[in-house]
Design a protein around this motif. Sequence first.
Motif, short mmCIF file in Angstrom:
data_model
loop_
_atom_site.label_atom_id
_atom_site.label_comp_id
_atom_site.label_asym_id
_atom_site.label_seq_id
_atom_site.Cartn_x
_atom_site.Cartn_y
_atom_site.Cartn_z
N VAL A 37 65.34 -14.88 -151.98
CA VAL A 37 66.57 -14.92 -150.99
C VAL A 37 65.36 -14.99 -149.76
CG1 VAL A 37 68.22 -13.89 -149.20
CG2 VAL A 37 68.52 -13.46 -151.86
N THR A 38 65.99 -16.05 -149.35
CA THR A 38 65.22 -16.45 -147.71
C THR A 38 65.96 -16.30 -146.70
OG1 THR A 38 64.17 -18.46 -148.60
CG2 THR A 38 63.75 -18.01 -146.41
N TRP A 39 65.57 -15.30 -145.63
CA TRP A 39 65.87 -15.41 -144.44
C TRP A 39 65.79 -15.82 -143.50
CZ3 TRP A 39 70.01 -11.46 -144.30
CH2 TRP A 39 70.61 -10.64 -146.08
N THR A 40 67.31 -16.77 -142.33
CA THR A 40 66.69 -17.36 -141.08
C THR A 40 67.57 -16.54 -140.16
OG1 THR A 40 68.89 -18.40 -141.31
CG2 THR A 40 66.54 -18.98 -141.88
N ILE A 41 66.97 -16.59 -138.78
CA ILE A 41 68.16 -15.60 -138.15
C ILE A 41 66.67 -15.89 -136.57
CG2 ILE A 41 66.01 -13.97 -137.16
CD1 ILE A 41 68.20 -11.87 -136.81
N ASP A 42 67.67 -16.05 -135.28
CA ASP A 42 67.08 -16.51 -133.89
C ASP A 42 65.96 -15.43 -134.00
OD1 ASP A 42 66.35 -16.92 -131.46
OD2 ASP A 42 67.79 -17.00 -130.53
N GLN A 43 64.46 -15.79 -133.51
CA GLN A 43 63.50 -14.91 -133.51
C GLN A 43 63.65 -14.17 -132.01
OE1 GLN A 43 59.78 -15.75 -135.34
NE2 GLN A 43 60.93 -15.42 -137.17
N ALA A 44 64.18 -14.80 -131.26
CA ALA A 44 63.98 -14.93 -130.00
C ALA A 44 65.26 -13.30 -129.67
CB ALA A 44 64.64 -15.39 -128.63
N VAL A 45 65.47 -12.31 -130.16
CA VAL A 45 67.01 -11.75 -130.11
C VAL A 45 66.75 -10.90 -132.14
CG1 VAL A 45 69.62 -11.00 -130.82
CG2 VAL A 45 68.51 -13.35 -129.96
N ALA A 46 66.03 -11.14 -132.77
CA ALA A 46 65.92 -10.76 -133.77
C ALA A 46 64.84 -10.51 -134.73
CB ALA A 46 66.36 -9.92 -134.60
N THR A 47 63.93 -10.26 -135.30
CA THR A 47 63.40 -10.85 -136.49
C THR A 47 63.90 -10.69 -138.04
OG1 THR A 47 61.18 -9.31 -136.36
CG2 THR A 47 60.87 -11.12 -135.10
N ILE A 48 63.63 -11.23 -138.63
CA ILE A 48 63.58 -10.28 -140.19
C ILE A 48 63.17 -10.88 -141.44
CG2 ILE A 48 65.13 -12.98 -140.63
CD1 ILE A 48 67.48 -10.69 -142.35
N ASN A 49 62.65 -9.55 -142.21
CA ASN A 49 61.18 -10.12 -142.91
C ASN A 49 61.84 -10.54 -144.73
OD1 ASN A 49 61.88 -7.37 -144.32
ND2 ASN A 49 60.62 -6.49 -144.15
N ASP A 50 61.01 -10.86 -145.54
CA ASP A 50 61.75 -11.21 -147.13
C ASP A 50 62.50 -10.06 -147.18
OD1 ASP A 50 60.38 -13.22 -146.54
OD2 ASP A 50 58.59 -12.72 -147.54
N TYR A 51 62.82 -8.41 -146.77
CA TYR A 51 63.73 -7.92 -147.35
C TYR A 51 64.55 -7.71 -147.37
CZ TYR A 51 58.23 -7.66 -150.18
OH TYR A 51 57.92 -7.78 -150.84
N GLY A 52 65.15 -8.36 -146.15
CA GLY A 52 66.16 -8.14 -145.03
C GLY A 52 65.86 -7.35 -143.63
N LYS A 53 65.03 -6.60 -144.08
CA LYS A 53 64.73 -5.70 -142.76
C LYS A 53 65.01 -6.16 -141.48
CE LYS A 53 61.24 -2.65 -140.35
NZ LYS A 53 60.34 -1.45 -140.81
N VAL A 54 65.25 -6.52 -140.83
CA VAL A 54 66.29 -6.48 -139.47
C VAL A 54 65.54 -5.78 -138.18
CG1 VAL A 54 67.59 -7.36 -137.85
CG2 VAL A 54 68.05 -7.86 -139.89
N THR A 55 64.65 -6.15 -137.50
CA THR A 55 64.11 -5.47 -136.08
C THR A 55 64.48 -6.06 -134.61
OG1 THR A 55 62.31 -4.87 -137.29
CG2 THR A 55 62.05 -5.26 -135.18
N ALA A 56 65.17 -4.87 -134.22
CA ALA A 56 66.12 -5.67 -132.59
C ALA A 56 65.15 -6.42 -131.86
CB ALA A 56 67.26 -4.90 -132.42
N VAL A 57 64.82 -7.01 -131.16
CA VAL A 57 63.85 -8.02 -129.87
C VAL A 57 64.47 -8.14 -128.88
CG1 VAL A 57 62.25 -9.63 -129.39
CG2 VAL A 57 62.49 -9.48 -132.52
N GLY A 58 64.77 -8.74 -128.61
CA GLY A 58 65.92 -8.59 -127.21
C GLY A 58 67.53 -8.52 -127.17
N GLN A 59 68.03 -8.93 -125.85
CA GLN A 59 69.24 -8.27 -125.74
C GLN A 59 70.06 -9.60 -126.37
OE1 GLN A 59 70.32 -7.25 -121.95
NE2 GLN A 59 70.09 -5.19 -122.93
N GLY A 60 70.87 -10.03 -127.36
CA GLY A 60 71.33 -11.44 -127.67
C GLY A 60 72.41 -10.85 -128.95
#
Length: 82
Positions: A37-60
């Motif tokens: 499974v590959t994840w995509t996300i707007d990295q200006a708001v959050a990052t996500i790794n290959d294991y689904g861990k989401v880290t909040a980066v900036g408001q949005g």
Amino acid sequence: MSVYVVDTLTNPRLTVELNTNKSCKLSVRDVQKAEKVTWTIDQAVATINDYGKVTAVGQGLTIATAIDDNGSVIGQIYIRVI
């Protein structure tokens, strides 16, 4: 972290709300049994790794999308960073 439903009348979707610098783990129960499974996300708001861990980066608000090894979307969820 809060989880709630955003109802846009035609497309209700779950939303995870995180404070900046906080994390959560997303997982997909894939009925097609994708090998990867590959994840995509707007990295200006959050990052996500290959294991689904989401880290909040900036408001949005962004959508985390899970894509199987055939390129098909198998899951989506809103991520709102406050």
